[in-house]
Design an enzyme around this catalytic site. Structure first.
Site, PDB file in Angstrom:
ATOM      1  N   THR A  49       0.838  -1.204   0.000  1.00  0.00           N
ATOM      2  CA  THR A  49       0.000   0.000   0.000  1.00  0.00           C
ATOM      3  C   THR A  49       0.874   1.256   0.000  1.00  0.00           C
ATOM      4  O   THR A  49       0.371   2.368   0.128  1.00  0.00           O
ATOM      5  CB  THR A  49      -0.906   0.023   1.252  1.00  0.00           C
ATOM      6  OG1 THR A  49      -0.054  -0.080   2.411  1.00  0.00           O
ATOM      7  CG2 THR A  49      -1.881  -1.138   1.244  1.00  0.00           C
ATOM      8  N   GLY A  50       2.174   1.081  -0.129  1.00  0.00           N
ATOM      9  CA  GLY A  50       3.097   2.224  -0.060  1.00  0.00           C
ATOM     10  C   GLY A  50       3.177   2.999  -1.366  1.00  0.00           C
ATOM     11  O   GLY A  50       2.596   2.620  -2.394  1.00  0.00           O
ATOM     12  N   LEU A  52       5.711   3.599  -3.494  1.00  0.00           N
ATOM     13  CA  LEU A  52       6.358   2.980  -4.656  1.00  0.00           C
ATOM     14  C   LEU A  52       5.422   1.948  -5.305  1.00  0.00           C
ATOM     15  O   LEU A  52       5.316   1.871  -6.525  1.00  0.00           O
ATOM     16  CB  LEU A  52       7.669   2.309  -4.235  1.00  0.00           C
ATOM     17  CG  LEU A  52       8.444   1.650  -5.374  1.00  0.00           C
ATOM     18  CD1 LEU A  52       8.923   2.693  -6.372  1.00  0.00           C
ATOM     19  CD2 LEU A  52       9.631   0.853  -4.842  1.00  0.00           C
ATOM     20  N   LYS A  54       2.210   1.983  -5.295  1.00  0.00           N
ATOM     21  CA  LYS A  54       1.117   2.656  -6.018  1.00  0.00           C
ATOM     22  C   LYS A  54       1.621   3.314  -7.302  1.00  0.00           C
ATOM     23  O   LYS A  54       0.990   3.240  -8.338  1.00  0.00           O
ATOM     24  CB  LYS A  54       0.492   3.726  -5.117  1.00  0.00           C
ATOM     25  CG  LYS A  54      -0.360   3.136  -4.007  1.00  0.00           C
ATOM     26  CD  LYS A  54      -1.143   4.263  -3.354  1.00  0.00           C
ATOM     27  CE  LYS A  54      -1.303   4.021  -1.884  1.00  0.00           C
ATOM     28  NZ  LYS A  54      -1.551   5.159  -1.076  1.00  0.00           N
ATOM     29  N   HIS A 218      16.600   1.232  -9.801  1.00  0.00           N
ATOM     30  CA  HIS A 218      15.715   1.410 -10.959  1.00  0.00           C
ATOM     31  C   HIS A 218      16.351   2.235 -12.074  1.00  0.00           C
ATOM     32  O   HIS A 218      15.913   2.160 -13.216  1.00  0.00           O
ATOM     33  CB  HIS A 218      14.343   1.958 -10.536  1.00  0.00           C
ATOM     34  CG  HIS A 218      14.302   3.432 -10.298  1.00  0.00           C
ATOM     35  ND1 HIS A 218      14.668   3.994  -9.103  1.00  0.00           N
ATOM     36  CD2 HIS A 218      13.948   4.458 -11.104  1.00  0.00           C
ATOM     37  CE1 HIS A 218      14.527   5.305  -9.190  1.00  0.00           C
ATOM     38  NE2 HIS A 218      14.097   5.616 -10.391  1.00  0.00           N
ATOM     39  N   ASP A 275      20.494   8.258  -0.596  1.00  0.00           N
ATOM     40  CA  ASP A 275      19.276   8.030  -1.392  1.00  0.00           C
ATOM     41  C   ASP A 275      19.609   7.916  -2.880  1.00  0.00           C
ATOM     42  O   ASP A 275      19.033   7.095  -3.590  1.00  0.00           O
ATOM     43  CB  ASP A 275      18.308   9.200  -1.162  1.00  0.00           C
ATOM     44  CG  ASP A 275      17.006   9.050  -1.942  1.00  0.00           C
ATOM     45  OD1 ASP A 275      16.554   7.903  -2.127  1.00  0.00           O
ATOM     46  OD2 ASP A 275      16.429  10.079  -2.370  1.00  0.00           O
ATOM     47  N   HIS A 280      21.878   5.105  -7.309  1.00  0.00           N
ATOM     48  CA  HIS A 280      21.720   5.409  -8.727  1.00  0.00           C
ATOM     49  C   HIS A 280      22.962   5.986  -9.424  1.00  0.00           C
ATOM     50  O   HIS A 280      23.374   5.511 -10.467  1.00  0.00           O
ATOM     51  CB  HIS A 280      20.564   6.387  -8.921  1.00  0.00           C
ATOM     52  CG  HIS A 280      19.316   5.949  -8.235  1.00  0.00           C
ATOM     53  ND1 HIS A 280      18.898   4.648  -8.211  1.00  0.00           N
ATOM     54  CD2 HIS A 280      18.385   6.638  -7.540  1.00  0.00           C
ATOM     55  CE1 HIS A 280      17.770   4.556  -7.539  1.00  0.00           C
ATOM     56  NE2 HIS A 280      17.436   5.749  -7.114  1.00  0.00           N
ATOM     57  N   LYS A 366      17.303  18.034  -4.273  1.00  0.00           N
ATOM     58  CA  LYS A 366      15.860  18.313  -4.305  1.00  0.00           C
ATOM     59  C   LYS A 366      15.630  19.815  -4.445  1.00  0.00           C
ATOM     60  O   LYS A 366      16.469  20.621  -4.017  1.00  0.00           O
ATOM     61  CB  LYS A 366      15.204  17.840  -3.001  1.00  0.00           C
ATOM     62  CG  LYS A 366      15.382  16.354  -2.714  1.00  0.00           C
ATOM     63  CD  LYS A 366      14.514  15.505  -3.595  1.00  0.00           C
ATOM     64  CE  LYS A 366      14.619  14.045  -3.230  1.00  0.00           C
ATOM     65  NZ  LYS A 366      14.107  13.160  -4.276  1.00  0.00           N
TER      66      LYS A 366
HETATM   67  C1  BG6 Z   1      14.364   7.348  -5.939  1.00  0.00           C
HETATM   68  C2  BG6 Z   1      14.727   8.297  -4.839  1.00  0.00           C
HETATM   69  O1  BG6 Z   1      15.088   6.157  -5.811  1.00  0.00           O
HETATM   70  O2  BG6 Z   1      14.646   7.939  -7.187  1.00  0.00           O
HETATM   71  C3  BG6 Z   1      13.948   9.583  -4.986  1.00  0.00           C
HETATM   72  O3  BG6 Z   1      14.431   7.707  -3.573  1.00  0.00           O
HETATM   73  C4  BG6 Z   1      14.138  10.158  -6.370  1.00  0.00           C
HETATM   74  O4  BG6 Z   1      14.337  10.517  -3.981  1.00  0.00           O
HETATM   75  C5  BG6 Z   1      13.880   9.102  -7.433  1.00  0.00           C
HETATM   76  O5  BG6 Z   1      13.251  11.240  -6.530  1.00  0.00           O
HETATM   77  C6  BG6 Z   1      14.217   9.592  -8.819  1.00  0.00           C
HETATM   78  O6  BG6 Z   1      13.872   8.610  -9.736  1.00  0.00           O
HETATM   79  P1  BG6 Z   1      13.269   8.974 -11.163  1.00  0.00           P
HETATM   80  O7  BG6 Z   1      13.205   7.698 -11.913  1.00  0.00           O
HETATM   81  O8  BG6 Z   1      11.923   9.571 -10.895  1.00  0.00           O
HETATM   82  O9  BG6 Z   1      14.211   9.973 -11.732  1.00  0.00           O
END
Ligand code: BG6
EC number: 1.1.1.49
Length: 520
Positions: A49-50, A52, A54, A218, A275, A280, A366
């Protein structure tokens, strides 16, 4: 510590859109020549239900069914919320309608709805085991051994939960006896420093073998990230100049306009470095700088990525700018004296033969001026002696190769060319490619769709290994132990002023001097 187990080679990356795909069972030694259809899977979604789930996971699973990429799945959702299966279906429908990239007709929705159920995590391991058994019984008629499937329904446990909750979930899976025939997808962050990463990896390895574990990042599922591999290794043009003799510096720049987006709790304990950078940005960097792997297959690629992480020089505090946007400490859920960075820029060095002396600048944060995801390769400049003064040569920076990691990837090469007319005046020009302009744009898979499918296939190519993660934390320890103080920046800017000193005498590529060409 990272497992020393010798993993067998897995499947090479299969084509997106391919419907017949090679697929090894979780415990089996995968054989590259197997041409089996994807086995039916029960996906147990923790954190169902979180946010990500959704935004990405439930819409992605709906699309995998709809597109016939994974037609035979059932989803057992579970979370700390006490919902009935019908309430969960309702939540899923709203999520798919709001965030799905492909709209479902009523008939398509009914089919997907018949494939999902819910059991509250509080109901305990037996209740979970029963729900999975029921879903497996429903799927068992769909096993087609003649098509090369393994004889039993397989399981994919997706842990869309914070790291603190991951242990309880792993224990629950063990108690529910759901470890056999399964793979487990884990969300970042994988620990918060070297000691906690080792501890978490050891804990997970008590229950799952490394080959069952898929640590998801991702960004590597984005088409554009994979296009870096295609671009580098399928063409003779750039690879010969992909080194310190021709490349001056590299930037990986991922500014976001987003703020905290209701995630203060998560963000306070992570911040921009944990994060975004450890997961990433470093992962994407590895694709950009790694040596050519012996094959485009998981083990070979992981080996090369891990070599990059081992060659990384420890991050020096003097090479880091940490920032916090003005007003962050007044956000709900944020400590009034919080030292969490909402912005980070840093210089990384790779101490190997190919890259020694080539700075790699990373930036993310951000509430910045623009939302972008670019990788920019700056080439060394040509001698300018033959051009007359005032011609403009070199005046707009070096030649650049730029990758945009948008869902539909873009690549651009900028260079100096002659301005038409009398004399010799130079302008910066660019050649641009965009997937948007091709007929294949409809085949682009959303990153999570791609990665869920790969995990069900057992393909680790785009996932992170325990060893890789531990090396990254190891190189981060000086920074984590003694982080420079956060500097304030105004929302809507590009970060604290110190970012310019960090890259001097170079300059940040963003904001772009020329916008990407848009499709007419
Ligand atoms: C997530 C981070 O893994 O990636 C978020 O926790 C960030 O803070 C997001 O906003 C960015 O991913 P994307 O695919 O929307 O650029």
């Amino acid at each position: 510590m990272a497992t020393n187990e010798v993993e067998q080679p897995e499947q090479p990356i299969a084509q997106s859109g391919a419907q017949t795909i090679a697929y090894p069972a979780p415990g089996a030694r995968p054989n590259r020549r197997d041409e089996a259809a994807l086995a039916p899977h029960v996906i147990v979604l923790f954190g169902a239900t979180g946010d990500l789930a959704k935004r990405k996971l439930l819409p992605g699973m709906a699309y995998l069914v709809l597109s016939s990429l994974a037609p035979k799945i059932r989803v057992v959702g579970t979370s700390l919320e006490d919902l009935s299966p019908d309430e969960f279906r309702e939540l899923t429908r709203e999520a798919v309608d709001a965030f799905g990239t492909h709209k479902l007709t009523d008939a398509q929705w009914d089919d997907f709805a018949s494939r999902i159920t819910y059991v509250p995590q509080g109901a305990g391991p037996e209740a979970l085991a029963e729900a999975v058994a029921a879903a497996e019984a429903e799927l068992s008629s769909e096993v087609d051994v003649a098509a090369g499937m393994t004889a039993e329904v397989q399981r994919l446990h997706y842990l869309s939960v914070p790291p603190k909750a991951a242990r309880a979930v792993i224990t629950m899976l063990r108690d529910a006896k759901l470890v056999d025939r399964s793979r487990v997808v884990m969300e970042k962050p994988f620990g918060t420093d070297l000691a906690s990463a080792i501890e978490l990896n050891d804990f997970v390895h008590e229950t799952f073998r490394e080959r069952q574990i898929f640590r998801i990042d991702h960004f590597l599922g984005k088409e554009a990230a994979q296009n870096i591999l295609a671009f580098r290794f399928a063409n003779g043009l750039f690879e010969p100049i992909w080194n310190r003799n021709f490349i001056d510096h590299i930037q990986i720049d991922i500014p976001e306009t987003l703020g905290l987006d209701q995630r203060a709790n998560f963000y306070e304990s992570t911040g921009a470095y944990k994060d975004m950078v450890v997961t990433h940005l470093f992962q994407v960097m590895a694709f950009v700088v790694m040596e050519p792997p012996t094959a485009l297959e998981p083990r070979a690629i992981s080996e090369e990525k891990n070599k990059v992480f081992r060659s990384m020089l420890p991050i020096q505090c003097s090479d880091v700018v940490r920032g916090q946007y003005a007003g962050y400490r007044n956000e709900e859920g944020v400590a009034r004296d919080s030292d969490t960075e909402t912005f980070i820029a840093l210089k990384v060095g790779i101490d190997n033969w190919r890259w020694a002396g080539v700075p790699i600048y990373l930036r993310t944060g951000k509430k910045l001026a623009e939302g972008m995801r670019i990788i920019s390769i700056a080439f060394k400049e040509a001698p300018r002696t033959m051009f007359p003064a005032g011609s403009g040569v070199g005046s707009q920076g070096p030649d650049h190769l730029t990758f945009d990691l948008a869902d539909a990837s873009k690549v651009s090469l900028s260079f100096y060319g002659k301005r038409p007319g009398p004399g010799m005046k130079l302008d910066k020009m660019s050649m641009q490619f965009s997937t948007q302009e091709t007929e294949n744009v409809g085949d682009v898979l959303e990153a999570y769709e791609r990665l869920i499918l790969d995990a069900m296939r057992g393909d680790h190519t785009l996932f992170t290994t325990a060893e890789g993660i531990e090396s990254l934390w190891d190189r981060s320890m000086q920074l984590l132990d003694d982080p420079p103080p956060v500097k304030q920046y105004q929302p809507g800017t590009w970060g604290p002023n110190a970012i310019h000193q960090l890259v001097a005498p170079n300059a940040w590529r963003l904001p772009f001097e020329r916008a990407w060409r848009e499709k007419k």
